[in-house]
Design a protein around this motif. Sequence first.
Motif, PDB file in Angstrom:
ATOM      1  N   VAL A  52     -42.593  -9.604  21.693  1.00 21.14           N
ATOM      2  CA  VAL A  52     -42.105  -8.231  21.599  1.00 21.14           C
ATOM      3  C   VAL A  52     -42.601  -7.636  20.289  1.00 21.14           C
ATOM      4  N   TYR A  54     -43.431  -4.043  17.789  1.00 23.60           N
ATOM      5  CA  TYR A  54     -43.243  -2.627  17.518  1.00 23.60           C
ATOM      6  C   TYR A  54     -44.549  -2.082  16.969  1.00 23.60           C
ATOM      7  N   LYS A  60     -41.955   0.387  21.162  1.00 25.66           N
ATOM      8  CA  LYS A  60     -41.741  -1.047  21.392  1.00 25.66           C
ATOM      9  C   LYS A  60     -42.607  -1.517  22.549  1.00 25.66           C
ATOM     10  N   TYR A  62     -43.522  -4.760  25.048  1.00 26.74           N
ATOM     11  CA  TYR A  62     -43.245  -6.113  25.552  1.00 26.74           C
ATOM     12  C   TYR A  62     -44.530  -6.678  26.125  1.00 26.74           C
ATOM     13  N   ASN A  87     -34.373  -8.136  33.208  1.00 22.54           N
ATOM     14  CA  ASN A  87     -33.784  -8.344  31.891  1.00 22.54           C
ATOM     15  C   ASN A  87     -34.193  -7.240  30.913  1.00 22.54           C
ATOM     16  N   ILE A  88     -35.470  -6.927  30.890  1.00 27.06           N
ATOM     17  CA  ILE A  88     -35.953  -5.897  29.965  1.00 27.06           C
ATOM     18  C   ILE A  88     -35.328  -4.551  30.301  1.00 27.06           C
ATOM     19  N   ARG A  91     -31.613  -4.508  29.281  1.00 29.04           N
ATOM     20  CA  ARG A  91     -31.304  -4.524  27.847  1.00 29.04           C
ATOM     21  C   ARG A  91     -31.759  -3.241  27.172  1.00 29.04           C
ATOM     22  N   ASP A 467     -27.831  -9.006  26.296  1.00 34.37           N
ATOM     23  CA  ASP A 467     -27.692  -8.266  25.038  1.00 34.37           C
ATOM     24  C   ASP A 467     -28.349  -6.900  25.142  1.00 34.37           C
ATOM     25  N   MET A 468     -27.645  -5.874  24.681  1.00 30.80           N
ATOM     26  CA  MET A 468     -28.230  -4.538  24.692  1.00 30.80           C
ATOM     27  C   MET A 468     -29.035  -4.322  23.414  1.00 30.80           C
ATOM     28  N   CYS A 469     -30.138  -3.635  23.556  1.00 30.40           N
ATOM     29  CA  CYS A 469     -30.937  -3.323  22.376  1.00 30.40           C
ATOM     30  C   CYS A 469     -30.360  -2.092  21.684  1.00 30.40           C
ATOM     31  N   PRO A 470     -30.310  -2.112  20.370  1.00 31.66           N
ATOM     32  CA  PRO A 470     -29.908  -0.879  19.683  1.00 31.66           C
ATOM     33  C   PRO A 470     -31.020   0.161  19.790  1.00 31.66           C
ATOM     34  N   ASP A 471     -30.644   1.426  19.896  1.00 33.80           N
ATOM     35  CA  ASP A 471     -31.649   2.484  19.979  1.00 33.80           C
ATOM     36  C   ASP A 471     -32.043   2.939  18.586  1.00 33.80           C
ATOM     37  N   PRO A 473     -32.985   5.926  16.021  1.00 30.92           N
ATOM     38  CA  PRO A 473     -32.540   7.318  16.016  1.00 30.92           C
ATOM     39  C   PRO A 473     -33.576   8.174  16.737  1.00 30.92           C
ATOM     40  N   ARG A 474     -33.085   9.051  17.613  1.00 33.99           N
ATOM     41  CA  ARG A 474     -34.038   9.846  18.388  1.00 33.99           C
ATOM     42  C   ARG A 474     -34.392  11.114  17.635  1.00 33.99           C
TER      43      ARG A 474
ATOM     44  N   TYR B 210     -32.661 -12.482  21.390  1.00 34.22           N
ATOM     45  CA  TYR B 210     -32.709 -12.245  19.956  1.00 34.22           C
ATOM     46  C   TYR B 210     -32.646 -13.582  19.245  1.00 34.22           C
ATOM     47  N   ARG B 233     -26.809 -11.150  20.289  1.00 31.34           N
ATOM     48  CA  ARG B 233     -27.144 -10.218  19.219  1.00 31.34           C
ATOM     49  C   ARG B 233     -25.984 -10.051  18.237  1.00 31.34           C
TER      50      ARG B 233
END
Lengths: 488, 264
Positions: A52, A54, A60, A62, A87-88, A91, A467-471, A473-474, B210, B233
């Motif tokens: 993964v 950035y 991001k 994958y 999964n992707i 999350r 697990d959720m990914c944090p976003d 800031p938009r 993670y 996480r």
Amino acid sequence: MAPTYNIAMVSDFFFPQPGGVESHIYQLSTKLMDRGHKVIIITHAYEGRTGVRYLTNGLKVYHVPFLVIYRSATFPTVFSFFPIFRNIVLRERIDIVHGHASLSSLCHESILHARTMGLRTVFTDHSLFGFADAASILTNKLLKFTLSDVDHVICVSHTCKENTVLRASLDPLMVSVIPNAVVAENFKPISNPTETASHSFGHNPPPARQLGPHDTITIVVISRLFYNKGTDLLTAAIPRILENHPNTRFIIAGSGPKAIDLEQMIEQNVLQDRVEMLGPVRHEEVRDVMVRGHIYLHPSLTEAFGTVIVEAASCGLYVVCTQVGGIPEVLPSHMTVFAKPEEDDLVAATGKAIAALRANKVRTELFHEQVKTMYSWTNVAIRTERVYNGISGAISEADFYGYDAANAASWSATRGRSGVQSFALIDRLKRYYGCGIWAGKLFCLCVIVDYLIFLILELLFPREKIDMCPDWPRKVVDESNDRKDGMR
Amino acid sequence: MLTTAPHLYIRRPSPTTAEFTVTTCPPLTLPLRLALLALSALRLSLAATVLFALYTRFITPPTPTTSPTSTKHHHPPFPPQTYTSSPLSPTAYLTPTHLTSLLHALAASAPGQHLARLTAPLPPWLLSALSGALLYFALLWRLHTTESLLVLRGLGIQTATTAAGGALWGGGGLWGWVVGFGGPATRFIPTEKIRDVLINEAFKGFEVRYYLAVVVEGEEDVVVVFPRLLPGRRIVETVWRGVRGCLYEAPPEGYGYDGQWKRG
């Protein structure tokens, strides 16, 4: 406040590999992020580029580990991608899956899985295909399979749209044309930059580049040297062009299996001092090669859009190109000389272009500004966003498809609320069943198996365990800019 | 019931020291302690049974009555004075001869006979393999995975893993089983070798997980913390923040990720 989406761009083709599709995905994603959307990219692992990642602007990527079979397309295993894709998607809380390129099996698979999971899907077609040979028939069948149940299709040119509609038996209303664009700032002509700074002040056009009758005219060719890019045509035309026109020379950049033919031609005709072969160049070096020339020659045999001729025109080159595919739609006629895809016509067209330049009839120095107003990625992103709005029901069916379509009796019966395709399995099966006597049943079987796999995955890897990914800031969109860009 | 999903314990003996332990062992309540004790007893008796079965099969003759000496003299093979002598010292019970006689008696008893009948049809190689596997499971199998990260400001960090499953692989061996969580596989990284501690994502099986990683100077690969459990996480972020706070200095308030990204 416009709705924002979480978008997954899926394609086999992405950086580090260079190419038109790759940069299209990157530019579109970047501009969509600028407009407040969240974008991730799913592609397969390249050598030295796994896991993964950035990119520097927070995009991001994958790189899913998968087997690569041919020209960096992965092996089509209909279901094996599903667990990791699910999964992707979960999350990252994806709403819209946007696949690119019809040769990418990753893209087709993910569109199928995304529909099974109840997501909106968009497909962008970047290439033209024939209907006759075995490989094309197979690809077309595969395309028909995926596009039976896609929410919307985007094509890069009207020719491409025609081609895709025929290949996949689509309703033309659900196909939009959104062309590629270029980053005009990266393709500036060589003229001095101070000139352009004062330019906005007085509205003076840059001074014309005068060519004397005996000045050398340089013809640039930048392309991968494959059969479909017309390298054979080029090999045949170069000696004749050079013979007819003294004080001309060629610069050829790019690599591929046909490079050896070109080299042989140079040897045979002893043209070493007039034809320069540069080998492969990186995308960021393309501009530096282009500005060395006066004419850009594009002998391609098939081309859906031809970003490179826009780049060439932006660099202030007069463009000679074959009249195939979507190329005639791309540039206005005063920037181009068209030729039929055959040797004599190509030589004649190049001759015409050289004569026009020698007579100083063509104001190539104006091309850059003109291209800049015609093509921008921001505009592409706005139009793509409109497609997203249309398929998710944010704008009404009548707005999106046109008023006739909303009322037409012929409108597909399986469409539900505001032109949005229904996710019900039975509706999906109906759509697939119409694909052919045998193919329809086979496709239905695949869809059912896919659905069963989905149910098993829900049991094995429950959603709440992921697990959720944090976003990030938009970005906040400035609506006034919006209108200005949209109106262009 | 005896294991849970990985969860985190934090121990902070001093402001410059912190230990983060991620374990599948649930909080040690009394019922759990009793259950674990019962399980240990069960495993020990299983091991004893297996050893006994091996003994009856390979070491003693099938029935003591066939022995010519015992038929002739009609007295047991151990000295008679053990019966006649007044209260025995406890060590006398542990003499090899006495133990052997005890085993003989056990073998002659009904359960012993039953066990002998059970093992008799098995070929010797199968029996040895079976009993090896059973012994390994009974003695060396560990129930819980425990992984920890000890952070000492100015010194460095130490990772430790005690994995569930075969204890021989997890480090510690038999002694590890006896002591409980003793003898894990450890790794110490001095502070000056630590380039960074970071959270990353990677493909693992059919998932993207993670993980907390330490970038060590001069090493090509990062050191993954909690490599067996790969906790979620929430835990990884807590540990990451704790490690950075302990190893370097606490970040200013309102900076970085705290449920939501903030711009500093």
